[in-house]
Design an enzyme around this catalytic site. Structure first.
Site, PDB file in Angstrom:
ATOM      1  N   ASP A   1       0.865  -1.177   0.000  1.00 22.17           N
ATOM      2  CA  ASP A   1       0.000   0.000   0.000  1.00 22.17           C
ATOM      3  C   ASP A   1       0.900   1.225   0.000  1.00 22.17           C
ATOM      4  OD1 ASP A   1      -2.251   1.850   0.524  1.00 22.17           O
ATOM      5  OD2 ASP A   1      -3.339   0.006   0.986  1.00 22.17           O
TER       6      ASP A   1
ATOM      7  N   HIS B   1      -2.727   3.462  -4.396  1.00 25.23           N
ATOM      8  CA  HIS B   1      -2.233   2.811  -3.174  1.00 25.23           C
ATOM      9  C   HIS B   1      -0.867   2.166  -3.436  1.00 25.23           C
ATOM     10  CE1 HIS B   1      -5.625   3.443  -0.501  1.00 25.23           C
ATOM     11  NE2 HIS B   1      -6.433   3.148  -1.501  1.00 25.23           N
TER      12      HIS B   1
ATOM     13  N   GLU C   1      -9.927   3.314  -5.097  1.00 24.54           N
ATOM     14  CA  GLU C   1      -9.558   4.699  -4.757  1.00 24.54           C
ATOM     15  C   GLU C   1      -8.438   5.259  -5.637  1.00 24.54           C
ATOM     16  OE1 GLU C   1     -10.777   4.828  -0.089  1.00 24.54           O
ATOM     17  OE2 GLU C   1      -8.857   3.878  -0.495  1.00 24.54           O
TER      18      GLU C   1
ATOM     19  N   TYR D   1     -16.139  -4.546   8.119  1.00 26.42           N
ATOM     20  CA  TYR D   1     -14.895  -3.785   8.298  1.00 26.42           C
ATOM     21  C   TYR D   1     -14.513  -3.842   9.778  1.00 26.42           C
ATOM     22  CZ  TYR D   1     -13.512  -2.108   3.714  1.00 26.42           C
ATOM     23  OH  TYR D   1     -13.025  -2.044   2.438  1.00 26.42           O
TER      24      TYR D   1
ATOM     25  N   TRP E   1      -8.223  -3.753   8.263  1.00 29.07           N
ATOM     26  CA  TRP E   1      -7.268  -2.714   7.873  1.00 29.07           C
ATOM     27  C   TRP E   1      -6.526  -2.276   9.137  1.00 29.07           C
ATOM     28  CZ3 TRP E   1      -6.828  -2.567   2.843  1.00 29.07           C
ATOM     29  CH2 TRP E   1      -7.924  -2.933   2.056  1.00 29.07           C
TER      30      TRP E   1
ATOM     31  N   GLU F   1      -4.554   0.778   9.728  1.00 31.78           N
ATOM     32  CA  GLU F   1      -4.037   2.136   9.928  1.00 31.78           C
ATOM     33  C   GLU F   1      -3.894   2.439  11.416  1.00 31.78           C
ATOM     34  OE1 GLU F   1      -6.544   1.351   7.855  1.00 31.78           O
ATOM     35  OE2 GLU F   1      -6.516   2.617   6.054  1.00 31.78           O
TER      36      GLU F   1
HETATM   37  C1  ACM Z   1     -10.954  -0.139   0.622  1.00 29.20           C
HETATM   38  O1  ACM Z   1     -11.359  -0.100   1.787  1.00 29.20           O
HETATM   39  N1  ACM Z   1     -10.356   0.912   0.080  1.00 29.20           N
HETATM   40  C2  ACM Z   1     -11.098  -1.322  -0.199  1.00 29.20           C
END
Ligand code: ACM
Ligand code: ZN
Length: 535
Positions: free
Chosen positions: A166, A237, A311, A405, A444, A446
């Protein structure tokens, strides 16, 4: 025996009752077709029964092949004299043993080796039951990955979608392009205090997997019935790669791998050039991408390749002579179609290597997507395109934000969301069932920098994911909550961290709203209260 997670499709207890005592088993006979998972089957049973199990004995547990059973399916039959298992493949055999192990609570103080007489007939609702792990934003390493693979296997999950690259880090060795890890695997600092903040720390984050290590982990996963699908995100990304090889961009800017995570703050704070797409117009970009794909395919035998595709900003393409020349020569209408063309090109290349492309639902943007591309559905803003893709025979994996998520606070997406997921509330219909490959929970990272927080976000959400992706039948939230409580000792047996019930089902809407506000306001640890976060 308590009701297990995920719930089997059919359990019929014998009318006359009775039990078989697993401790009577003195040997294990496994069909040779199940050699892929056999060593893990032996390990689970030997540990659980606390004895060695040779291949011959007077009371063997037989695990046989049944050609009428589909892959991943199994049956258990148990009476007072013994217990037998048949399965459709090596994964099914392993799942049968996981059912015994979870039912008998191996490795916990609640262990109970008495199995009620009866029959279990079990198979998955979806063939694809996965977890996405983002190791680009933070790097967790081999030990944590193997622990997750073990626990995923206990939950009958069978896909690890490994987000290895990423903007903020490139985590896989590519021999043709060594700077990807020499430069791209280290960022000097990280954004802290949430999405809207411009604060940064001064702690470098680095780490990557060598090709040898990847192959070892892929083999470890395979023994547990798990395919690992690599995600190499492009055309955007990709900033860590662009830090290593600035010629990948339309403009050749010299930059570190990014240390901001959010997409909103940099622009609004005047921080430019952070979320960029690679230059599609230059032939050197496609050559680079093919070189990376070649080595990735050598490491990952699974027949899928995830391109990300999400994105992707189009602004640089608008000003780039090479990109504009390509648009003109291909007769494309605009930059969205340039993205569509690029995805199809990569799809064709991976197809030539026996792989099928997967991309996030933005890959549908250009309206020219190759129908064979599998679409992973994450954002509700593009519903009709996903549904249209499915209606014309395209395949989809569902990871819709509000259910799956797992990086988001429980206050915002409580466990109940995940458990209550029903594809028919999301625009899918029963005619689409064949085209829904399955479901993935996305972690994810972050705002997740330690294994302990990773586990906190993931458990008990993994239980709900397993229940909806494996069982997928009628729901009973209250009973499920009790089953989650009963399951805790199994998580403890792995030394896992998990959210408390107070967190994952906080019933007070005002308190939850306050937590969400605090989270968006910059306290990324509003729920996670341990003090071991790196930042
Ligand atoms: C994403 O959460 N950008 C796939
Ligand atoms: Zn360009």
């Amino acid at each position: 025996m308590k009701e297990i997670i995920p719930r089997p499709q059919s359990v019929i207890e014998a009318k006359k009752g009775g039990f078989f005592d697993l401790s009577c088993i003195d040997a294990l006979e496994i069909d040779e077709k199940f050699s892929l998972t056999a060593s893990v089957i032996v390990e689970i049973l030997e540990k659980g029964l606390d004895k060695k199990l040779p291949s011959e004995g007077s009371k063997p547990l037989k695990i046989g092949f049944a050609s009428e059973l589909a892959p991943q399916s199994y049956r258990i039959e148990c009476d007072e004299n013994g217990l037998s298992i048949v399965a459709g493949d090596a994964a099914g055999a392993l799942y049968a043993v996981q059912t015994l192990r979870v039912g008998a609570m191996f490795g916990t103080p609640q262990k109970n080796l008495l199995v009620p007489c009866g029959k279990v007939n079990d198979y998955p609702r979806y063939r694809w039951r996965g977890i996405l792990l983002d190791e680009a934003r933070h790097f967790f390493g081999e030990e944590e990955i193997k622990k997750l693979l073990d626990v995923m296997c206990m939950h009958k999950l069978n896909v690890l979608h490994w987000h290895l690259t990423d903007d903020q880090g490139w985590r896989v060795e590519i021999k043709k392009y060594p700077l990807l890890t020499e430069i791209g695997a280290t960022r000097p600092r990280s954004q802290i205090h949430g999405w809207q903040s411009t604060d940064v720390d001064d702690v470098p984050v680095s780490g990557y997997y060598t090709q040898e290590k990847i192959k070892e982990i892929v083999a470890y996963a395979a023994e547990r019935g798990i395919s690992i699908i690599p995600e190499i995100d492009m055309p955007a990304h990709l900033a860590a790669a662009m830090a290593a090889y600035p010629w990948l961009g339309c403009r050749e800017l010299k930059r570190d791998p990014h240390y901001y995570f959010g997409s909103k703050i940099p622009l609004s704070q005047g921080i430019k050039d952070w979320n960029r797409s690679a230059c599609i117009g230059k032939p050197s970009t496609m050559e680079f991408i093919k070189g990376v794909i070649d080595e990735i395919c050598d490491m990952f035998p699974a027949p899928y390749f995830h391109i990300g595709g999400d994105e992707a900003p189009k602004d640089e393409w608008k000003d780039c002579p090479a990109c504009q020349a390509l648009i003109a020569s291909l007769g494309l209408k605009n930059e969205k179609q340039l993205q569509g063309w690029f995805i199809n090109e990569v799809a064709g290349y991976v197809k030539s290597k026996g792989r099928r492309l997967i991309g996030w639902n933005e890959v549908l943007e250009g309206d020219i997507l190759d129908k064979d591309v599998v679409v992973q559905y994450w954002t509700p803003q593009r519903d009709c395109k996903v549904i249209k893709h499915v209606r014309r025979g395209g395949k989809v994996i569902i990871s819709k934000h509000r259910y799956f998520y797992f990086d988001m606070p429980y206050a915002q997406y409580p466990l109940k969301n995940t458990y209550m997921f029903n594809p028919y509330f999301e625009g899918f219909m029963s005619v689409d069932d064949n085209n829904v490959k399955g479901i993935e929970g996305a972690l994810w990272t972050e705002w997740v920098s330690t294994p302990s927080k990773l586990e906190f976000q993931l458990f008990p959400r993994m239980e709900a994911l397993a229940e909806v992706s494996w069982y997928g039948g009628p729901k009973n939230w209250k009973k499920f909550l009790q089953r989650v409580r009963d399951y805790v000792p199994l998580l403890d047996s792995y030394g896992l961290n998990y959210a408390s019930e107070e967190i994952y089902r906080d019933p007070n809407p005002f308190r939850r709203l306050k937590k969400i506000k605090t989270w968006y306001g910059g306290n990324e640890n509003v729920e996670y209260e341990k003090n071991d976060n790196k930042h």
